[in-house]
Design an enzyme around this catalytic site. Structure first.
Site, PDB file in Angstrom:
ATOM      1  N   ASN A 111       4.244   0.605  -3.332  1.00 18.43           N
ATOM      2  CA  ASN A 111       3.174   1.566  -3.068  1.00 18.43           C
ATOM      3  C   ASN A 111       2.495   1.281  -1.739  1.00 18.43           C
ATOM      4  OD1 ASN A 111       3.850   2.551  -5.527  1.00 18.43           O
ATOM      5  ND2 ASN A 111       2.137   1.625  -6.630  1.00 18.43           N
ATOM      6  N   ASP A 113      -0.535   2.447  -1.136  1.00 21.23           N
ATOM      7  CA  ASP A 113      -1.990   2.484  -1.328  1.00 21.23           C
ATOM      8  C   ASP A 113      -2.522   1.066  -1.476  1.00 21.23           C
ATOM      9  OD1 ASP A 113      -1.863   1.601  -4.125  1.00 21.23           O
ATOM     10  OD2 ASP A 113      -1.128   3.608  -4.623  1.00 21.23           O
ATOM     11  N   HIS A 128       6.955  -1.314   1.290  1.00 24.54           N
ATOM     12  CA  HIS A 128       7.072  -0.088   2.080  1.00 24.54           C
ATOM     13  C   HIS A 128       5.874   0.121   3.005  1.00 24.54           C
ATOM     14  CE1 HIS A 128      10.050   1.568  -1.177  1.00 24.54           C
ATOM     15  NE2 HIS A 128      10.546   0.593  -0.448  1.00 24.54           N
ATOM     16  N   CYS A 172      -0.398   8.342  21.182  1.00 21.98           N
ATOM     17  CA  CYS A 172      -0.640   6.911  21.397  1.00 21.98           C
ATOM     18  C   CYS A 172      -1.387   6.706  22.718  1.00 21.98           C
ATOM     19  CB  CYS A 172       0.725   6.215  21.439  1.00 21.98           C
ATOM     20  SG  CYS A 172       0.673   4.506  21.967  1.00 21.98           S
ATOM     21  N   GLY A 213       6.405   1.360 -13.504  1.00 22.26           N
ATOM     22  CA  GLY A 213       6.211   2.640 -12.813  1.00 22.26           C
ATOM     23  C   GLY A 213       7.074   2.881 -11.595  1.00 22.26           C
ATOM     24  N   THR A 214       8.318   2.447 -11.656  1.00 22.86           N
ATOM     25  CA  THR A 214       9.238   2.812 -10.579  1.00 22.86           C
ATOM     26  C   THR A 214      10.512   3.398 -11.167  1.00 22.86           C
ATOM     27  OG1 THR A 214      10.642   2.002  -8.775  1.00 22.86           O
ATOM     28  CG2 THR A 214       9.954   0.355 -10.412  1.00 22.86           C
ATOM     29  N   ASN A 239       7.550   2.048 -18.489  1.00 20.57           N
ATOM     30  CA  ASN A 239       7.775   3.357 -17.864  1.00 20.57           C
ATOM     31  C   ASN A 239       7.870   4.405 -18.982  1.00 20.57           C
ATOM     32  OD1 ASN A 239       8.933   5.619 -16.396  1.00 20.57           O
ATOM     33  ND2 ASN A 239       9.527   4.142 -14.823  1.00 20.57           N
TER      34      ASN A 239
HETATM   35  N1  APR Z   1       2.963   4.571 -15.881  1.00 18.94           N
HETATM   36  C1  APR Z   1       4.169   4.006 -15.623  1.00 18.94           C
HETATM   37  N2  APR Z   1       5.185   4.681 -15.047  1.00 18.94           N
HETATM   38  C2  APR Z   1       4.986   5.973 -14.724  1.00 18.94           C
HETATM   39  C3  APR Z   1       3.766   6.628 -14.969  1.00 18.94           C
HETATM   40  C4  APR Z   1       2.729   5.870 -15.576  1.00 18.94           C
HETATM   41  N3  APR Z   1       1.536   6.405 -15.824  1.00 18.94           N
HETATM   42  N4  APR Z   1       3.872   7.915 -14.532  1.00 18.94           N
HETATM   43  C5  APR Z   1       5.116   8.054 -14.032  1.00 18.94           C
HETATM   44  N5  APR Z   1       5.798   6.884 -14.147  1.00 18.94           N
HETATM   45  C6  APR Z   1       7.148   6.587 -13.706  1.00 18.94           C
HETATM   46  C7  APR Z   1       8.091   7.757 -13.682  1.00 18.94           C
HETATM   47  O1  APR Z   1       8.698   7.927 -14.964  1.00 18.94           O
HETATM   48  C8  APR Z   1       9.109   7.311 -12.626  1.00 18.94           C
HETATM   49  O2  APR Z   1      10.152   6.547 -13.199  1.00 18.94           O
HETATM   50  O3  APR Z   1       7.053   6.164 -12.356  1.00 18.94           O
HETATM   51  C9  APR Z   1       8.288   6.409 -11.717  1.00 18.94           C
HETATM   52  C10 APR Z   1       8.001   6.991 -10.354  1.00 18.94           C
HETATM   53  O4  APR Z   1       9.203   7.091  -9.659  1.00 18.94           O
HETATM   54  P1  APR Z   1       9.256   7.581  -8.153  1.00 18.94           P
HETATM   55  O5  APR Z   1       8.453   8.825  -7.989  1.00 18.94           O
HETATM   56  O6  APR Z   1      10.680   7.615  -7.752  1.00 18.94           O
HETATM   57  O7  APR Z   1       8.462   6.425  -7.371  1.00 18.94           O
HETATM   58  P2  APR Z   1       8.967   5.023  -6.846  1.00 18.94           P
HETATM   59  O8  APR Z   1       9.983   4.415  -7.761  1.00 18.94           O
HETATM   60  O9  APR Z   1       7.755   4.233  -6.516  1.00 18.94           O
HETATM   61  O10 APR Z   1       9.684   5.467  -5.505  1.00 18.94           O
HETATM   62  C11 APR Z   1      10.193   4.481  -4.661  1.00 18.94           C
HETATM   63  O11 APR Z   1      10.627   6.096  -2.964  1.00 18.94           O
HETATM   64  O12 APR Z   1       9.893   7.999  -1.830  1.00 18.94           O
HETATM   65  C12 APR Z   1      10.024   6.638  -1.804  1.00 18.94           C
HETATM   66  O13 APR Z   1       8.970   5.106  -0.425  1.00 18.94           O
HETATM   67  C13 APR Z   1       8.745   5.915  -1.555  1.00 18.94           C
HETATM   68  O14 APR Z   1       7.956   3.847  -2.458  1.00 18.94           O
HETATM   69  C14 APR Z   1       8.575   5.069  -2.775  1.00 18.94           C
HETATM   70  C15 APR Z   1      10.001   4.866  -3.232  1.00 18.94           C
END
Ligand code: APR
Length: 267
Positions: A111, A113, A128, A172, A213-214, A239
């Site tokens: 993330n 943030d 990232h 810049c 949450g990924t 997740n």
């Molecule tokens: N708690 C836990 N998991 C959750 C929740 C929640 N409240 N809400 C959604 N999720 C899960 C979804 O089911 C999904 O599997 O979080 C995941 C989000 O997946 P992505 O949107 O693909 O995000 P992420 O895995 O962080 O993406 C990786 O991709 O676009 C790029 O650089 C960006 O860092 C990001 C990277």
């Protein structure tokens, strides 16, 4: 309603109870209950036209700078306006407890943030990058550009409904021609080496890798739980939707970060 099973939770608690070194790997689902949309859950509007893989790239920034800048600025404004939830604050307390008792809880996040930090947790690796500092797209010089507090209107704009007001990125001051961009890793760019090295070291020594949450599809972050498991760690995934990792995780908990993390650690 609880949609995770008690035996699953008990098994995760049992594993965690004996762990001294925990590596926590977080993705955008960690922030979603604070009000930051995940990348791949939205499939409407802007996302019908562009996937994150198309928009967060050097090519897109070069060809459509106003669109990419305005989208990134919007994300940054939303991220600044929200607050950490109980899942974040739980990790902050848990980290302090483990450090005080001779262990560690290393947070490795995809993330951009700062919600972990605002919940008093130290982040070992922002794989990232982070969205609140800026540099030049061309010459890489750090920029003193500062994100201003967003207006209500800016915060309410919905990129998925094409409501973003497009603005060009500032130039810049060092090379004059280059556009300013947030200090984040775009698709096709290398991850910060130090962050990746720290993350690999943390998962190799971990007793437990907690993956929260990924979607586990973006490399190289998606390989970290596999490295952890190969080095002997137990892998616990939180997740609400299954991911490519779920079948191989020692415990998959079908629930959200805000609900499950306080269930796992309640001191
Ligand atoms: N708690 C836990 N998991 C959750 C929740 C929640 N409240 N809400 C959604 N999720 C899960 C979804 O089911 C999904 O599997 O979080 C995941 C989000 O997946 P992505 O949107 O693909 O995000 P992420 O895995 O962080 O993406 C990786 O991709 O676009 C790029 O650089 C960006 O860092 C990001 C990277």
């Amino acid at each position: 309603m609880r949609n995770f099973s008690e035996p699953t939770l008990r098994e995760a608690r049992r594993i965690i109870h004996d762990a001294q070194r925990i590596a926590v790997l977080t993705g955008s689902g960690m922030s979603s209950e604070s009000g930051v949309p995940t990348f791949r859950d939205a499939q409407t509007g802007l996302w019908e036209k562009y996937s994150p893989e198309q928009l967060a790239t050097r090519d897109a920034m070069a060809n459509q700078p106003a669109l990419v800048w305005s989208w990134m600025l919007h994300q940054a404004r939303v991220m600044r306006s929200v607050t950490p939830h109980e899942g974040h604050t739980t990790l902050g307390r848990w980290q302090k407890h483990l450090i005080d008792t001779g262990g560690s809880l290393d947070i490795i996040t995809q993330n951009i943030d700062d919600l972990h930090e605002r919940a008093d947790a130290e982040v070992l690796a922002h794989l990232h990058g982070t969205t609140f500092t800026f540099r030049c797209f061309e010459c890489n010089a750090p920029s003193d550009y500062e994100l201003e507090d967003a207006t209500e209107e800016q915060l309410e704009a919905r990129p998925e409904l094409d409501q973003l007001v497009l603005e060009d990125p500032p130039n810049c001051r060092d090379c004059h021609g280059g556009y300013i961009r947030p200090d984040i890793v775009m698709f096709g760019e290398f991850l910060p080496q130090r962050a990746m090295d720290d993350a690999l070291e943390a998962v190799r020594v971990a007793d437990v890798a907690l993956v929260v949450g990924t979607s586990n599809i973006v490399q190289p972050a998606a390989s970290l739980p596999i490295v952890a498991s190969a080095a002997g760690a137990k892998v616990i995934e939180i997740n609400p939707s299954e991911t490519p990792l779920s079948q191989d995780a020692d415990v998959y908990i079908n629930g959200t970060a805000r609900t499950i993390l306080p269930e796992l650690y309640s001191q």
